[in-house]
Design an enzyme around this catalytic site. Sequence first.
Site, short mmCIF file in Angstrom:
data_model
loop_
_atom_site.label_atom_id
_atom_site.label_comp_id
_atom_site.label_asym_id
_atom_site.label_seq_id
_atom_site.Cartn_x
_atom_site.Cartn_y
_atom_site.Cartn_z
N GLY A 95 75.37 41.10 1.20
CA GLY A 95 75.50 42.52 0.88
C GLY A 95 76.85 43.02 1.33
CD GLN B 285 80.16 45.91 5.15
OE1 GLN B 285 79.36 45.87 4.23
NE2 GLN B 285 80.20 44.98 6.09
CB CYS C 131 77.57 43.28 10.33
SG CYS C 131 78.46 44.55 9.40
CG LEU C 132 80.04 40.13 5.48
CD1 LEU C 132 80.27 40.39 4.00
CD2 LEU C 132 80.22 38.66 5.81
CG HIS D 31 73.02 45.52 7.12
ND1 HIS D 31 73.00 44.78 8.29
CD2 HIS D 31 74.33 45.65 6.79
CE1 HIS D 31 74.27 44.51 8.64
NE2 HIS D 31 75.09 45.03 7.75
CD GLU D 32 75.12 45.82 2.91
OE1 GLU D 32 76.13 46.49 3.11
OE2 GLU D 32 74.93 44.70 3.42
CG HIS E 262 77.59 49.10 6.36
ND1 HIS E 262 78.32 49.09 7.51
CD2 HIS E 262 77.12 47.83 6.19
CE1 HIS E 262 78.31 47.86 8.03
NE2 HIS E 262 77.58 47.08 7.25
ZN LIG Z 1 77.16 45.15 7.66
#
Ligand SMILES: [Zn+2]
Length: 182
Positions: free
Chosen positions: A49, A54, A96-97, A138-139, A142
Amino acid sequence: MSVRPIVRLGHPALRTPARPLDPGHLANPEIQLLIDDMVETMADAGGVGLAAPQVGEEMQIFVYQAAGPPEIPLRVVVNPMITPRAGDLVYDWEGCLSIPDLRGLVPRHPEVRVRGLDRDGQPLDYVAAGLEARIVQHEFDHLNGVIFLDRMRDLHSLAYFEEWERYMIDRSRQDLDETAVG
Ligand SMILES: [Zn+2]
């Protein structure tokens, strides 16, 4: 299309609520290119995702896709609204990226109703469950300046990936679901 740099914890975009998109602007080439780049950036980073903040764009857009199991087809969600459905919170591992290498146990709703728009401005209304529900939450977080560390109830499960693999992952569950990394 191109891979864009993923911003990391400390970048203000990760702590700024994203603004909704005017649906009339969705067809703009720069928005469509952003969406294509987000999909490519997510794949390049090995994530399931990615939210627009991000890549430093404070807009209410996220994308997700998982090769599986379970396989989750590509979704692009614009201006999302999510509503939890009945069910006790479920703990599972997330990463998380934008917070590379860390894993932690995060409680999430087992099912959520997702409403919003797709990349063509068509309305979306569906129910996500399991890993998909976790990715969506999660997204969605963000887009509100929230990261998974904020959702952890107990930081004792927080670990670097290598140590997590060695000491913490329950291998019996590995073939049942994938860790959500978004
Ligand atoms: Zn994340």
